[in-house]
Design an enzyme around this catalytic site. Sequence first.
Site, mmCIF file in Angstrom:
data_model
loop_
_atom_site.group_PDB
_atom_site.id
_atom_site.type_symbol
_atom_site.label_atom_id
_atom_site.label_comp_id
_atom_site.label_asym_id
_atom_site.label_seq_id
_atom_site.Cartn_x
_atom_site.Cartn_y
_atom_site.Cartn_z
ATOM 1 N N ASP A 87 -2.237 2.353 -4.490
ATOM 2 C CA ASP A 87 -3.432 2.826 -3.803
ATOM 3 C C ASP A 87 -4.594 1.863 -4.019
ATOM 4 O OD1 ASP A 87 -2.118 5.081 -2.868
ATOM 5 O OD2 ASP A 87 -2.635 6.264 -4.638
ATOM 6 N N HIS A 94 0.816 -1.216 0.000
ATOM 7 C CA HIS A 94 0.000 0.000 0.000
ATOM 8 C C HIS A 94 0.854 1.272 0.000
ATOM 9 C CE1 HIS A 94 -3.679 2.047 0.031
ATOM 10 N NE2 HIS A 94 -4.296 1.456 1.033
#
Length: 414
Positions: free
Chosen positions: A381, A377
């Site tokens: 995204d 992450h």
Amino acid sequence: MILEMKVPSPGESIKEVEIATWLVKDGDYVEKDQAIAEVDSDKATLELPAEASGIITLKAEEGDAVAVGAVVCLIDTDAAKPSGSTPTPAAEVKAEAPKAEAPKAEEKKVEAPKAAPAPVATYAAQTPSPAARKILDEKNIQPSDIVGTGKDGRITKDDAVNAVPSMGTPTGGTRGSERTKLSMLRRKVAERLVSAKNETAMLTTFNEVDMTNIYALREEYKEAFKAKHGLGLGFMSFFTKAVTRALQLYPDVNSMIDGQEKIAYDFCDISVAVSGPKGLMVPVMRNAETLSFRGVEAEIKRLAIRARDGQITVDEMTGGTFTISNGGVFGSMLSTPIINPPQSGILGMHNVVERAVVRNGQIVIAPVMFVALSYDHRIIDGRESVGFLVAVKEALENPVEILMNNNPKKALEL
């Protein structure tokens, strides 16, 4: 002449290897190019061939970590090859010699045994007092399971109060254990997995794929595909084609972090997790985006055979921009795959199970696979990760239109 055999470098970044198995014994005569040992690096298991013919002297033990360039054995190249004669009578006599000691063993057997001390009380002779019997019955404990402290081994009330049930302690079964050293490859895999968990912001997103159309395609063309190419038409070619398409649509999933920089790739080197004799291996399909269905199946078969036979090289396992792991072949329904660092994403495939799905407002039975995307992450995204997985799902559910340009025969080179 005594030849010193040194550990060759298996790869640029590898500084040491581990002697996994000696394939010869100390003092054996070896032929040039004969495999004499298997050595583990942190990336692969390699065979060490003899550099010359002669009598070998081992200088390292199995399990030893040896630096690249260090001497692991000596080969006496002047030694003559033994004729392989049968054992001499003298050797046979020597082997029989221990039998002369047999009378001593018989003498020991007739020695008078030392008198054993009389037992204080046997379990069978232990009799609980009436109060103790009641307590033991309430605890569901047999008198033979405890030792009494009363006169002649009698079980007292205090013995019964203090008795603890065995909680089903097993009897009659084996209770052995064995401690073995992990191979260098297994230790490196463990380090990388822990590193991925600790050093990445790993998150997993899931989806499901209706495999009906892929099943139909395989049923229609698998025999012709095998007859033409000598290969099975499996799921991996469909998934690889779907993944490379999705990586081109969402390039952040095909990138990785290097310090404070992002490295983006315009090619798709797909790592494929396979199970080898030394554990998990992840060989790489180079430029998978350029491969046809036949090309993917041929490359996966080649890499799987090399991994199974322990012939995979460091170069074949180095690199990779994205990984596909197929736990479904072992029956896995759902999992959260761990990222293969320094990559940023991994797709987990699972088993196909017939499930109830809604199609055009009707409940029907369809072959469904759950898929999972684990991603870093820090660089990917939610929009990219979910979009990527949806793109994979769309391609797999509409393979003729999206992956085959509406021409399955041409795509399969039939």
